[in-house]
Design an enzyme around this catalytic site. Structure first.
Site, PDB file in Angstrom:
ATOM      1  N   THR A   1      -7.710   6.057   6.681  1.00  0.00           N
ATOM      2  CA  THR A   1      -6.602   4.782   6.781  1.00  0.00           C
ATOM      3  C   THR A   1      -6.096   4.554   5.694  1.00  0.00           C
ATOM      4  OG1 THR A   1      -8.025   2.958   6.635  1.00  0.00           O
ATOM      5  CG2 THR A   1      -7.835   3.688   8.833  1.00  0.00           C
TER       6      THR A   1
ATOM      7  N   LYS B   1      -2.893   7.254  -7.819  1.00  0.00           N
ATOM      8  CA  LYS B   1      -3.620   8.372  -8.153  1.00  0.00           C
ATOM      9  C   LYS B   1      -4.183   8.558  -9.611  1.00  0.00           C
ATOM     10  CE  LYS B   1      -1.440  10.876  -4.333  1.00  0.00           C
ATOM     11  NZ  LYS B   1      -0.607  12.011  -4.179  1.00  0.00           N
TER      12      LYS B   1
ATOM     13  N   LYS C   1      -6.796   5.750  -0.808  1.00  0.00           N
ATOM     14  CA  LYS C   1      -6.595   5.294  -2.320  1.00  0.00           C
ATOM     15  C   LYS C   1      -6.821   3.923  -2.700  1.00  0.00           C
ATOM     16  CE  LYS C   1      -2.555   7.458  -2.435  1.00  0.00           C
ATOM     17  NZ  LYS C   1      -2.491   8.589  -1.445  1.00  0.00           N
TER      18      LYS C   1
ATOM     19  N   ASP D   1       2.569   5.372  -5.295  1.00  0.00           N
ATOM     20  CA  ASP D   1       1.514   6.314  -4.981  1.00  0.00           C
ATOM     21  C   ASP D   1       1.102   7.068  -6.109  1.00  0.00           C
ATOM     22  OD1 ASP D   1       0.273   8.125  -2.643  1.00  0.00           O
ATOM     23  OD2 ASP D   1       1.620   9.632  -3.734  1.00  0.00           O
TER      24      ASP D   1
ATOM     25  N   VAL E   1      -6.802  11.766  -4.220  1.00  0.00           N
ATOM     26  CA  VAL E   1      -5.768  12.210  -5.442  1.00  0.00           C
ATOM     27  C   VAL E   1      -4.818  13.377  -5.061  1.00  0.00           C
ATOM     28  CG1 VAL E   1      -5.476  12.897  -7.802  1.00  0.00           C
ATOM     29  CG2 VAL E   1      -7.020  11.011  -6.991  1.00  0.00           C
TER      30      VAL E   1
END
Length: 373
Positions: free
Chosen positions: A101, A235, A125, A231, A158
């Site tokens: 998820t 990362k 993440k 996003d 990542v």
């Protein structure tokens, strides 16, 4: 021949990546059970989606071939992460949770899973780019951190299946001095700018290219979730922390949003898409400026480790630069280090997609299985 062992698997999230993972798990389970040196039976005991749950009260294996139909038929409501952790903690063998998820709620409970000796593999993440305190809590407990709990691996958080995190960890742990990390970290933004401003000229208006990327399934259902840059910022937060920086959050450094200020208040993605064409002028101007300099525009992230400087946004690159030459939705990550000198260590390839993301998750599961021997 050594006695076979059993490892229990719990899967939270069975969307695109989750389905691909369960397909890979079925093949992995078959191979592991036939390993002559270390036969291991991987037993699926829990599968959860956002609205329902399938689990084995007696810890007998669920079917890897009919899990989807069995989950559809289940009447069991979804359990919260604490209840799942409690159920898994009483299993008679070692347990690995696979969190497919992007849930903040699940991520924040990782320390509890790990304390109970439950290992975690995940592309989520949120756990690793959220608060710095959560990052510290996770690795204070994890067996591959400072603690004695379960193991945690998150390669796919990542670069999908690209070995970005494992490479950076190896550089750091073997004593190399990582000076700078730079690259295109989003398959969506890579595709978008390779189409908007290809090397050699051409490309459509920015709004047209966003629509094309959305129609082809490269963007999130609401493209603003890609265009806001968060996003990529998540990362970079993860990589900066592995490189030794105490980066507090994805909003603690400059992140350039490509959402025009006037459209930030749009009530829906559809409304945003309808109005985006009115603001193509700024991007066309940027494209022309870059072309006049013999360059192209790309959306990149960079970490200057020595200066503790992290940023995300548009930059111009010579057409001969590796970043300019990317194709399709590929990612490229360059590590500039003391050992590699002026020629960076470059990792390049597909940075998005269900199969390659699930491959990274499956690879992490294999790492955990080796450590649990």
């Amino acid at each position: 021949m050594p006695a076979p062992r059993q490892v229990f698997i719990a899967v939270i999230g069975v969307g695109g990546v989750g389905k691909c993972f369960l397909s890979q798990l079925s093949k992995l389970a078959s191979r592991q059970s036939q390993d002559p040196s270390h036969p291991t039976y991987l037993s699926l005991i829990l599968v959860s989606r956002s609205n329902k749950l399938l689990f084995s009260e007696s810890y007998r294996p669920l079917s890897l071939s009919t899990w989807e139909a069995d989950l559809d038929a289940s009447k069991t409501p979804v359990l919260d992460p604490l209840a799942i952790a409690e159920y898994l903690s009483t299993a008679p063998e070692k347990v690995v949770v696979v969190d497919n998820t992007s849930s903040q709620d699940v991520a924040e409970n990782y320390p509890i899973f790990l304390k109970k000796g439950i290992s975690i593999v995940t592309p989520n993440k949120k756990a690793f780019s959220g608060t710095y305190d959560l990052w510290q809590d996770i690795f204070a407990v994890a067996n591959n951190g400072q603690g004695t709990g379960g193991y945690v691996f998150h390669e796919s958080s990542v670069g999908a299946g690209l070995p970005v995190i494992s490479t950076l960890r190896e550089l750091v742990e073997t004593g190399d001095e990582v000076r700078r990390i730079e690259g295109v970290f989003s398959g969506t933004m890579s595709f978008l700018f390779n189409s908007f401003m290809p090397v050699g000229g051409g490309g459509g208006k920015f709004s047209e290219e966003v629509k094309k990327a959305k129609d082809l399934g490269y963007t999130e259902p609401d493209p603003r979730d890609d265009l806001n840059g968060l996003d990529v910022a998540r990362k970079l937060t993860i990589l900066a922390r592995i490189a030794g920086l105490e980066t507090q959050s994805p909003t603690s450094f400059p992140v350039q949003s490509l959402i025009p200020k006037e459209l930030e208040s749009c009530k829906s993605g559809d409304e945003f898409m309808q109005k985006l064409g009115q603001y193509d002028g700024d991007m066309e101007k940027l494209k022309k400026e870059a072309a006049d300099e013999g360059k192209v525009v790309r959306f990149v992230g960079s970490i200057d480790v020595q200066k503790n400087d992290v940023k995300v946004g548009l930059e111009k690159f010579d057409v001969s630069h590796p970043i300019a030459a990317l194709k399709g939705s590929d990612n490229i990550i360059s590590f500039y280090t003391k050992r590699y000198g002026d020629n960076p260590l470059i990792i390049q390839g597909a940075g998005a997609g269900g199969d390659v993301t699930a491959m990274g998750v499956t690879g992490d599961l294999i790492k955990v299985l080796r450590l649990l021997r």
